[in-house]
Design a protein around this motif. Structure first.
Motif, PDB file in Angstrom:
ATOM      1  N   GLN A   1       0.827  -1.193   0.000  1.00 30.26           N
ATOM      2  CA  GLN A   1       0.000   0.000   0.000  1.00 30.26           C
ATOM      3  C   GLN A   1       0.866   1.249   0.000  1.00 30.26           C
ATOM      4  OE1 GLN A   1      -2.503  -0.533   3.465  1.00 30.26           O
ATOM      5  NE2 GLN A   1      -4.105  -1.472   2.221  1.00 30.26           N
ATOM      6  N   PHE A   2       0.443   2.236  -0.781  1.00 31.47           N
ATOM      7  CA  PHE A   2       1.102   3.532  -0.830  1.00 31.47           C
ATOM      8  C   PHE A   2       0.047   4.614  -0.717  1.00 31.47           C
ATOM      9  CE2 PHE A   2       3.900   0.927  -3.628  1.00 31.47           C
ATOM     10  CZ  PHE A   2       5.006   0.901  -2.792  1.00 31.47           C
ATOM     11  N   THR A   3       0.462   5.756  -0.213  1.00 33.12           N
ATOM     12  CA  THR A   3      -0.419   6.912  -0.147  1.00 33.12           C
ATOM     13  C   THR A   3       0.113   7.963  -1.103  1.00 33.12           C
ATOM     14  OG1 THR A   3      -0.915   6.439   2.168  1.00 33.12           O
ATOM     15  CG2 THR A   3      -1.410   8.660   1.375  1.00 33.12           C
ATOM     16  N   PHE A   4      -0.751   8.386  -2.005  1.00 34.65           N
ATOM     17  CA  PHE A   4      -0.422   9.453  -2.948  1.00 34.65           C
ATOM     18  C   PHE A   4      -1.456  10.552  -2.780  1.00 34.65           C
ATOM     19  CE2 PHE A   4       1.114   5.596  -5.228  1.00 34.65           C
ATOM     20  CZ  PHE A   4       2.467   5.908  -5.255  1.00 34.65           C
ATOM     21  N   LEU A   5      -0.987  11.752  -2.487  1.00 34.67           N
ATOM     22  CA  LEU A   5      -1.874  12.900  -2.300  1.00 34.67           C
ATOM     23  C   LEU A   5      -3.034  12.562  -1.363  1.00 34.67           C
ATOM     24  CD1 LEU A   5      -1.985  14.357  -5.911  1.00 34.67           C
ATOM     25  CD2 LEU A   5      -0.527  15.060  -4.000  1.00 34.67           C
ATOM     26  N   GLU A   6      -2.670  11.987  -0.219  1.00 31.42           N
ATOM     27  CA  GLU A   6      -3.601  11.679   0.865  1.00 31.42           C
ATOM     28  C   GLU A   6      -4.628  10.592   0.542  1.00 31.42           C
ATOM     29  OE1 GLU A   6      -5.201  15.427   2.109  1.00 31.42           O
ATOM     30  OE2 GLU A   6      -3.219  16.233   2.564  1.00 31.42           O
ATOM     31  N   ARG A   7      -4.404   9.819  -0.491  1.00 29.71           N
ATOM     32  CA  ARG A   7      -5.267   8.677  -0.808  1.00 29.71           C
ATOM     33  C   ARG A   7      -4.422   7.417  -0.837  1.00 29.71           C
ATOM     34  NH1 ARG A   7      -9.502  10.337  -5.534  1.00 29.71           N
ATOM     35  NH2 ARG A   7     -10.652  11.843  -4.306  1.00 29.71           N
ATOM     36  N   GLU A   8      -4.995   6.346  -0.288  1.00 31.05           N
ATOM     37  CA  GLU A   8      -4.263   5.081  -0.266  1.00 31.05           C
ATOM     38  C   GLU A   8      -4.587   4.246  -1.499  1.00 31.05           C
ATOM     39  OE1 GLU A   8      -4.299   2.758   3.252  1.00 31.05           O
ATOM     40  OE2 GLU A   8      -3.779   4.468   4.527  1.00 31.05           O
ATOM     41  N   TYR A   9      -3.538   3.598  -2.006  1.00 34.50           N
ATOM     42  CA  TYR A   9      -3.664   2.721  -3.164  1.00 34.50           C
ATOM     43  C   TYR A   9      -2.960   1.418  -2.829  1.00 34.50           C
ATOM     44  CZ  TYR A   9      -4.890   7.037  -5.576  1.00 34.50           C
ATOM     45  OH  TYR A   9      -5.502   8.204  -5.956  1.00 34.50           O
ATOM     46  N   GLU A  10      -3.478   0.321  -3.349  1.00 36.52           N
ATOM     47  CA  GLU A  10      -2.905  -0.992  -3.111  1.00 36.52           C
ATOM     48  C   GLU A  10      -2.444  -1.579  -4.444  1.00 36.52           C
ATOM     49  OE1 GLU A  10      -5.010  -4.905  -1.712  1.00 36.52           O
ATOM     50  OE2 GLU A  10      -4.714  -3.546   0.002  1.00 36.52           O
ATOM     51  N   PHE A  11      -1.246  -2.163  -4.430  1.00 39.02           N
ATOM     52  CA  PHE A  11      -0.657  -2.725  -5.645  1.00 39.02           C
ATOM     53  C   PHE A  11      -0.155  -4.136  -5.378  1.00 39.02           C
ATOM     54  CE2 PHE A  11      -0.068   1.842  -5.736  1.00 39.02           C
ATOM     55  CZ  PHE A  11      -0.488   2.183  -7.007  1.00 39.02           C
ATOM     56  N   ASN A  12      -0.236  -4.987  -6.368  1.00 37.27           N
ATOM     57  CA  ASN A  12       0.413  -6.296  -6.289  1.00 37.27           C
ATOM     58  C   ASN A  12       1.899  -6.083  -6.510  1.00 37.27           C
ATOM     59  OD1 ASN A  12      -1.864  -7.888  -5.847  1.00 37.27           O
ATOM     60  ND2 ASN A  12      -2.343  -7.923  -8.020  1.00 37.27           N
ATOM     61  N   CYS A  13       2.703  -6.796  -5.741  1.00 40.51           N
ATOM     62  CA  CYS A  13       4.147  -6.620  -5.846  1.00 40.51           C
ATOM     63  C   CYS A  13       4.863  -7.857  -5.328  1.00 40.51           C
ATOM     64  CB  CYS A  13       4.574  -5.395  -5.030  1.00 40.51           C
ATOM     65  SG  CYS A  13       6.337  -5.109  -5.022  1.00 40.51           S
ATOM     66  N   PRO A  14       5.722  -8.464  -6.163  1.00 34.77           N
ATOM     67  CA  PRO A  14       6.544  -9.580  -5.669  1.00 34.77           C
ATOM     68  C   PRO A  14       7.441  -9.096  -4.531  1.00 34.77           C
ATOM     69  CG  PRO A  14       6.664  -9.409  -8.061  1.00 34.77           C
ATOM     70  CD  PRO A  14       5.975  -8.178  -7.566  1.00 34.77           C
TER      71      PRO A  14
END
Length: 119
Positions: A8-21
């Protein structure tokens, strides 16, 4: 709850979830931090929408990467031409040997670039 393959990362105060090895987590985190920093800088200096800020930041970083890749490619061509021209042109040195030496030089240059990226 995020799975072990997501991050999970936060960009401009919004959280986003990404698949990542798992073996790519550290580099992806570094990239996300750089992207978030760039987006924050742009967001502070414009009234553009969140989507536009993200696009501008991505385009800026892509442009920098492309510029760096082209500069590195040109520098590598110059280095390889210098190396090739410095090799002896004797009957003992075949074209295959010269090509192998140039390839080794290219690989060494690539490895030294990778090591530089780690620092």
């Amino acid at each position: 709850m995020a799975s072990s393959n997501t991050i999970q990362f936060t960009f401009l105060e919004r959280e986003y979830e990404f698949n990542c090895p798992s073996e790519q987590r550290e580099k992806l985190t570094q990239a996300a931090e750089k992207l978030n920093q760039r987006m924050t800088e742009i967001h502070q200096n414009t009234t553009a929408s969140r989507e536009s800020v993200m696009l501008m930041a991505a385009l800026n970083l892509s442009f920098e990467l492309e510029t760096a890749n082209q500069s590195g490619a040109l520098r590598q061509v110059d280095d390889n031409q210098t190396l090739a021209s410095s090799l002896p042109n004797s009957a003992e040195r075949t074209e295959t040997e010269r090509a192998a030496l140039v390839e080794i030089a290219e690989r060494l240059h690539s490895l030294s670039s990778m090591i530089g990226d780690i620092d």
